[in-house]
Design a protein around this motif. Structure first.
Motif, PDB file in Angstrom:
ATOM      1  N   PHE A 269      45.195 -61.318  18.449  1.00 27.23           N
ATOM      2  CA  PHE A 269      44.857 -62.516  19.229  1.00 27.23           C
ATOM      3  C   PHE A 269      44.242 -63.588  18.331  1.00 27.23           C
ATOM      4  O   PHE A 269      44.563 -64.781  18.449  1.00 27.23           O
ATOM      5  N   PHE A 270      43.370 -63.169  17.395  1.00 27.60           N
ATOM      6  CA  PHE A 270      42.723 -64.118  16.486  1.00 27.60           C
ATOM      7  C   PHE A 270      43.741 -64.789  15.568  1.00 27.60           C
ATOM      8  O   PHE A 270      43.698 -66.009  15.350  1.00 27.60           O
ATOM      9  N   ILE A 271      44.668 -64.010  15.016  1.00 29.45           N
ATOM     10  CA  ILE A 271      45.658 -64.577  14.098  1.00 29.45           C
ATOM     11  C   ILE A 271      46.556 -65.575  14.820  1.00 29.45           C
ATOM     12  O   ILE A 271      46.832 -66.664  14.306  1.00 29.45           O
ATOM     13  N   PHE A 272      47.000 -65.235  16.026  1.00 24.55           N
ATOM     14  CA  PHE A 272      47.837 -66.170  16.782  1.00 24.55           C
ATOM     15  C   PHE A 272      47.043 -67.420  17.166  1.00 24.55           C
ATOM     16  O   PHE A 272      47.586 -68.540  17.152  1.00 24.55           O
ATOM     17  N   SER A 273      45.763 -67.240  17.527  1.00 25.40           N
ATOM     18  CA  SER A 273      44.947 -68.404  17.900  1.00 25.40           C
ATOM     19  C   SER A 273      44.731 -69.329  16.708  1.00 25.40           C
ATOM     20  O   SER A 273      44.491 -70.531  16.879  1.00 25.40           O
ATOM     21  N   PHE A 274      44.816 -68.779  15.490  1.00 21.87           N
ATOM     22  CA  PHE A 274      44.716 -69.595  14.286  1.00 21.87           C
ATOM     23  C   PHE A 274      45.845 -70.620  14.237  1.00 21.87           C
ATOM     24  O   PHE A 274      45.718 -71.673  13.620  1.00 21.87           O
ATOM     25  N   PHE A 275      46.964 -70.288  14.882  1.00 17.65           N
ATOM     26  CA  PHE A 275      48.118 -71.180  14.957  1.00 17.65           C
ATOM     27  C   PHE A 275      48.201 -71.875  16.316  1.00 17.65           C
ATOM     28  O   PHE A 275      49.267 -72.352  16.716  1.00 17.65           O
ATOM     29  N   ASN A 276      47.053 -71.897  17.037  1.00 18.90           N
ATOM     30  CA  ASN A 276      46.969 -72.521  18.363  1.00 18.90           C
ATOM     31  C   ASN A 276      47.937 -71.879  19.361  1.00 18.90           C
ATOM     32  O   ASN A 276      48.569 -72.559  20.173  1.00 18.90           O
ATOM     33  N   ILE A 277      48.061 -70.549  19.306  1.00 15.19           N
ATOM     34  CA  ILE A 277      48.916 -69.807  20.226  1.00 15.19           C
ATOM     35  C   ILE A 277      48.055 -68.776  20.951  1.00 15.19           C
ATOM     36  O   ILE A 277      47.346 -67.992  20.304  1.00 15.19           O
ATOM     37  N   ASN A 278      48.111 -68.783  22.280  1.00 14.39           N
ATOM     38  CA  ASN A 278      47.405 -67.790  23.087  1.00 14.39           C
ATOM     39  C   ASN A 278      48.371 -66.635  23.341  1.00 14.39           C
ATOM     40  O   ASN A 278      49.214 -66.697  24.236  1.00 14.39           O
ATOM     41  N   SER A 279      48.249 -65.578  22.551  1.00 12.34           N
ATOM     42  CA  SER A 279      49.211 -64.481  22.647  1.00 12.34           C
ATOM     43  C   SER A 279      49.075 -63.690  23.948  1.00 12.34           C
ATOM     44  O   SER A 279      50.012 -62.991  24.341  1.00 12.34           O
ATOM     45  N   ASP A 280      47.916 -63.791  24.610  1.00 15.30           N
ATOM     46  CA  ASP A 280      47.745 -63.085  25.892  1.00 15.30           C
ATOM     47  C   ASP A 280      48.446 -63.791  27.042  1.00 15.30           C
ATOM     48  O   ASP A 280      48.667 -63.195  28.100  1.00 15.30           O
ATOM     49  N   SER A 281      48.781 -65.059  26.850  1.00 13.20           N
ATOM     50  CA  SER A 281      49.401 -65.839  27.940  1.00 13.20           C
ATOM     51  C   SER A 281      50.923 -65.915  27.816  1.00 13.20           C
ATOM     52  O   SER A 281      51.579 -66.473  28.695  1.00 13.20           O
ATOM     53  N   LEU A 282      51.469 -65.390  26.724  1.00 10.11           N
ATOM     54  CA  LEU A 282      52.923 -65.385  26.548  1.00 10.11           C
ATOM     55  C   LEU A 282      53.466 -64.015  26.907  1.00 10.11           C
ATOM     56  O   LEU A 282      53.101 -63.010  26.276  1.00 10.11           O
ATOM     57  N   PHE A 283      54.308 -63.973  27.927  1.00  5.28           N
ATOM     58  CA  PHE A 283      54.871 -62.710  28.371  1.00  5.28           C
ATOM     59  C   PHE A 283      56.361 -62.660  28.066  1.00  5.28           C
ATOM     60  O   PHE A 283      56.991 -63.677  27.752  1.00  5.28           O
ATOM     61  N   MET A 284      56.891 -61.486  28.160  1.00  3.75           N
ATOM     62  CA  MET A 284      58.304 -61.276  27.901  1.00  3.75           C
ATOM     63  C   MET A 284      59.147 -62.208  28.758  1.00  3.75           C
ATOM     64  O   MET A 284      58.900 -62.340  29.964  1.00  3.75           O
ATOM     65  N   PRO A 285      60.121 -62.901  28.157  1.00  3.44           N
ATOM     66  CA  PRO A 285      60.966 -63.814  28.926  1.00  3.44           C
ATOM     67  C   PRO A 285      61.591 -63.135  30.142  1.00  3.44           C
ATOM     68  O   PRO A 285      61.888 -61.931  30.119  1.00  3.44           O
ATOM     69  N   SER A 286      61.783 -63.890  31.218  1.00  5.81           N
ATOM     70  CA  SER A 286      62.261 -63.324  32.482  1.00  5.81           C
ATOM     71  C   SER A 286      63.623 -62.652  32.349  1.00  5.81           C
ATOM     72  O   SER A 286      63.888 -61.643  33.000  1.00  5.81           O
ATOM     73  N   THR A 287      64.492 -63.198  31.474  1.00  4.53           N
ATOM     74  CA  THR A 287      65.816 -62.586  31.309  1.00  4.53           C
ATOM     75  C   THR A 287      65.711 -61.172  30.737  1.00  4.53           C
ATOM     76  O   THR A 287      66.410 -60.257  31.174  1.00  4.53           O
TER      77      THR A 287
END
Length: 337
Positions: A269-287
């Motif tokens: 989570f910290f590494i992704f947030s370093f790139f301004n990405i919230n990895s907890d809020s991105l879920f597997m695409p619906s398809t």
């Protein structure tokens, strides 16, 4: 061998280097990614020093290592040469640090003490030469070129000459006893080599699948971000490369898995947030969710980016830890013998 000069090299088709040539763009893209990310971060208004640290320190090293695998494999097929003169062997290989350059090792035939024609070397089998270099014995790993019997005959020629000298200085009884011992040792070594070779192939296959899943999967998740397709995917894939490097560092048996189990999700989570990405809020695409629901019959097949990368890193760490255990036990077994 006479006053001749023979040179041998890989056959790109028979030695399976064509696949690496087709995959070379992946390696080149990996080397370009840090520069693309640097320009992207500068466009967001981030300070230049911070952009340099993120792009070239955090991403640069893992991106270079991933790209190195593809570039080195291609250059190995194109550059590697083993040449024989009347008294020397010349072995040309790509440079380990920067494979676009190459170097040549020169081995004096008179210094060769022993030859092993079946030595595991990575996922391949190599020819091991033990040669005197000053007061010590140095190992040289030379490739085994497929379907080139003349190449092996070059080694067998001076190997037979050396065997004749040994026979002339030893009694027949000692020689026969020595022959039996060597055959037993060779049988044991060949069995160990076959086991290691099978494990190397398994490690290469499963490890490659997990690494590709981690890098490409992270990029695929990030396509949901409100940026351009290339910028989103490259950012996610870049973080995936960083996680692969972290996984390699934490591939110690048991200790590495414990650290990953308790702290990996927070670190991801910290590494992704370093790139301004919230990895907890991105879920597997619906398809993809719909496909998994059809296959698994699960009503809820949601998997966040944090969870996805966590399981990839955890499984990859287990795989490399098992590899460490196998190779360590193999070294101990050899030392006892």
């Amino acid at each position: 061998m006479g006053n001749t000069f023979h040179s041998y090299h890989f056959d790109l088709k028979k030695d399976r280097f064509l696949l690496w040539i087709f995959l070379l763009p992946i390696g080149l893209i990996s080397w370009v990614l840090p520069f693309v990310l640097f320009w992207g971060l500068m466009d967001t208004g981030l300070e230049q020093d911070t952009s340099i640290v993120i792009a070239f320190l955090f991403l640069g090293l893992p991106a270079y290592l991933i790209g190195w695998i593809f570039v080195y494999s291609v250059m190995e097929g194109l550059i590697t040469r083993v040449s024989f003169s009347d008294s020397k062997i010349f072995h040309r290989t790509p440079s380990l640090i920067f494979p676009l350059l190459w170097k040549t090792k020169i081995i004096s035939i008179s210094d060769i003490e022993n030859i092993n024609f079946q030595t595991p070397y990575g996922s391949r089998t190599a020819i091991l030469l033990l040669a005197h270099r000053g007061n010590r014995i140095k190992k040289y790993f030379l490739p085994r070129f497929k379907n080139q019997p003349e190449y092996l005959q070059e080694f067998q020629a001076f190997s037979k000459e050396r065997n004749v000298l040994i026979k002339n200085t030893q009694t027949q009884e000692k020689l026969s006893l020595e022959t039996v011992t060597k055959e037993e040792m060779l049988a044991t070594v060949n069995t160990d080599q076959l086991n290691l070779r099978g494990w190397d192939r398994f490690l290469k296959l499963i490890g490659g699948i997990l690494i590709c899943a981690l890098i490409l999967g992270s990029g695929f998740y990030c396509l949901q971000l409100p940026f351009s397709v290339f910028e989103s995917f490259s950012t996610g894939a870049s973080v995936g490369m960083i996680l692969v490097l972290i996984c390699l560092v934490l591939s110690f048996p048991i200790i590495g898995q414990v650290l990953i189990w308790f702290y990996a999700k927070k670190a991801i989570f910290f590494i992704f947030s370093f790139f301004n990405i919230n990895s907890d809020s991105l879920f597997m695409p619906s398809t993809v969710q719909d496909i998994l629901r059809e296959w698994t019959k699960w009503d809820t097949a949601k998997l966040s980016l944090t969870d996805f990368t966590f399981w990839c890193v955890f499984l990859l760490s287990i795989l490399y830890s098992v590899d460490r255990i196998i190779r360590r036990s193999n070294r101990r077994k050899k030392s006892r013998e």
